[in-house]
Design an enzyme around this catalytic site. Structure first.
Site, PDB file in Angstrom:
ATOM      1  N   ARG A  16       0.809  -1.218   0.000  1.00 18.98           N
ATOM      2  CA  ARG A  16       0.000   0.000   0.000  1.00 18.98           C
ATOM      3  C   ARG A  16       0.847   1.275   0.000  1.00 18.98           C
ATOM      4  O   ARG A  16       0.344   2.358  -0.264  1.00 18.98           O
ATOM      5  CB  ARG A  16      -0.956   0.003   1.202  1.00 18.98           C
ATOM      6  N   ASP A 103       6.463  -1.143  11.822  1.00 18.60           N
ATOM      7  CA  ASP A 103       5.863   0.038  11.196  1.00 18.60           C
ATOM      8  C   ASP A 103       5.084   0.878  12.208  1.00 18.60           C
ATOM      9  O   ASP A 103       4.149   1.580  11.859  1.00 18.60           O
ATOM     10  CB  ASP A 103       4.954  -0.361  10.034  1.00 18.60           C
ATOM     11  N   ARG A 333      30.280  22.500   3.260  1.00 22.26           N
ATOM     12  CA  ARG A 333      30.274  21.104   2.826  1.00 22.26           C
ATOM     13  C   ARG A 333      31.106  20.258   3.803  1.00 22.26           C
ATOM     14  O   ARG A 333      31.754  20.791   4.698  1.00 22.26           O
ATOM     15  CB  ARG A 333      30.787  21.019   1.388  1.00 22.26           C
TER      16      ARG A 333
END
Length: 454
Positions: A16, A103, A333
């Site tokens: 899903r 999850d 950076r």
């Protein structure tokens, strides 16, 4: 105290989500969902943790690493079948096993510990984590007996109209007596529409056997949210962000607009720091005290010293000292290190370089692969020319040097202590201490040239 075990269910593909990325690896506040679960479980004094993997197994292992043991569920035949894969690791071990879905990233260690403690105090064989849902449609309902024990868990589709009025739902998180869990799993069948082995069937079997089955109800339904699609993912992100931001505000951090501020779970912030709208603090970032960050600033995996200001800039994998001013529109950076009192201004890019105390590059410069000493001034438009197309070379600018605007320093090159570089120079040779270097062609005026070319 009994030994504690945990099984993390992380084998489902997550169709899903409609994604090439394995479901439990989708990030919430910058960290994969399953990693949130593992992090919280590690704080619950778990003796052994087993993560059940299937689809994307190698990617999950790469993210979590050797913090857990793994068991493979080659075929996804239900939650009961998934837990069975942990038997080789956990069988015949006395203790308590918590089963958590990979999850459910919002579950906290506090709730997990409370569930375990409730399970132990009631001497239950199984304990279900439950929550009250305002809209329980689609969730399994938890029905209790007159002694407040779990009588049964009924799925929404199988519930009577009366049972559907119950708002206490099964969250899918459990505690079991470890040995009983694996003995009972062997009695679970797959006589259902999906042909799968369901973990809640263990609860029903134990209840019918007369064993104690209890429920522990959490006060926060949102904490138990399972993420099955992108809509739920965005909701989990929202709730996690709210939780993190409120925690830091309670710890003495001012967040001007919490809805527009994003802080990773691994970030640490000192008191009296102010975060302006559009600030993103990602990864393992550490911000000192009394800093001003933002607006619209991104800092990732970096350390920022006390009383530093960073506006409308990007800082990645860098170390910034105290009383530093950065921005607006600067870019630090990786491997940039700025000492105390440094100033980096508009449209300055730094990479793999160090800058000593009180030095400054106020605008429109690129400084890469460089070592800059204390008290150095780098003029507008100056560049360390570090790359010859194959290799990169170091530029060294010693203490107190002054680099005039629009200067090119062709590496490898050293500018000596206290030296000056004239504006517009291209420096190819080392400059001695206390010298003035001028490296530009003498001006020539061609009179009448303009009329000749009209």
């Amino acid at each position: 105290m009994k030994k504690r075990f945990a099984v993390v269910l992380a084998a489902g593909k997550g169709t899903r989500m409609k994604s090439n990325l394995y479901k439990v690896l989708h990030p919430v506040c910058g960290k994969p969902m399953v990693q949130h679960i593992v992090d919280q479980l590690e704080q619950c004094h778990i003796d052994e943790m087993v993560t059940i993997v299937g689809h994307g197994a190698e990617m999950v292992k790469e993210k979590i690493g050797e913090r857990v043991k793994y068991a493979l569920q080659a075929e996804q035949l239900g939650t009961g079948h998934a837990v069975m894969q942990a038997e080789e690791v956990l069988k015949n071990k006395p203790g308590i096993t918590m089963v958590v879905c990979g999850d459910t990233p919002l579950l906290t260690k506090e709730t997990m510990n409370a569930l375990i403690e409730h399970h132990e105090s009631t001497r239950a064989k199984a304990t279900v984590l439950t929550a009250n849902a305002d809209n329980p449609a689609g969730y399994g309902r938890v029905l209790r007996d007159d002694q407040d024990r779990v009588k049964k868990i009924v799925e929404h589709k199988d519930a009577s109209e009366e049972e559907k009025q119950v708002k206490e739902i099964n969250t899918g998180t459990y505690c079991f007596d470890n040995e009983t869990l694996f003995e009972t799993l062997k009695r679970v069948g797959n006589d259902n529409v999906q042909g799968e082995y369901y973990l809640p069937d263990v609860v029903e079997i134990l209840q019918k056997d007369g064993d104690i089955v209890t429920a522990y109800q959490t006060d926060d339904f949102n904490e138990t949210m399972g993420v099955n699609d992108r809509v739920a993912l965005s909701q989990a992100e929202k709730w996690m962000k709210k939780r993190i931001n409120e925690n830091w505000m309670r710890e003495g951090v001012t967040i001007i607009d919490p809805d527009q501020t994003y802080i990773s779970p691994d970030t640490v912030i000192g008191k009296d720091t102010t975060l302006h709208p559009g600030t993103v603090l990602a990864g393992e970032t550490v911000i000192g005290e009394e800093c001003h960050i933002g607006p619209h600033t991104e800092i990732k995996d970096s350390q920022i010293g006390n009383e530093t200001t960073i506006k409308q800039s990007v800082v990645h994998l860098s170390q910034v000292g105290e009383h530093v001013s950065i921005g607006p529109f600067s870019h630090l950076r990786p491997d940039t290190k700025l000492a105390e009192g440094v100033r980096v201004g508009n449209f300055v890019e730094l990479k793999k370089m160090t800058m000593g105390k009180g030095s400054k590059a106020s605008h429109l410069s690129y400084l890469g692969d460089a070592e800059i000493g204390d008290g150095v001034n780098v003029g507008c438009g100056s560049i360390t020319v570090n790359y010859d197309g194959k290799n990169k070379f170091l530029t060294t600018i010693e203490d107190g040097a002054f680099i005039g605007c629009n200067s090119n320093l062709i590496a490898p090159v050293t500018v000596g202590k206290g030296s000056y570089i004239a504006a517009g120079s291209t420096i190819t040779d080392n400059v001695p201490v206390d010298s003035l270097a001028i490296a530009r062609q003498r001006q020539i005026n061609k009179e009448g040239y303009g009329k000749k070319n009209q």
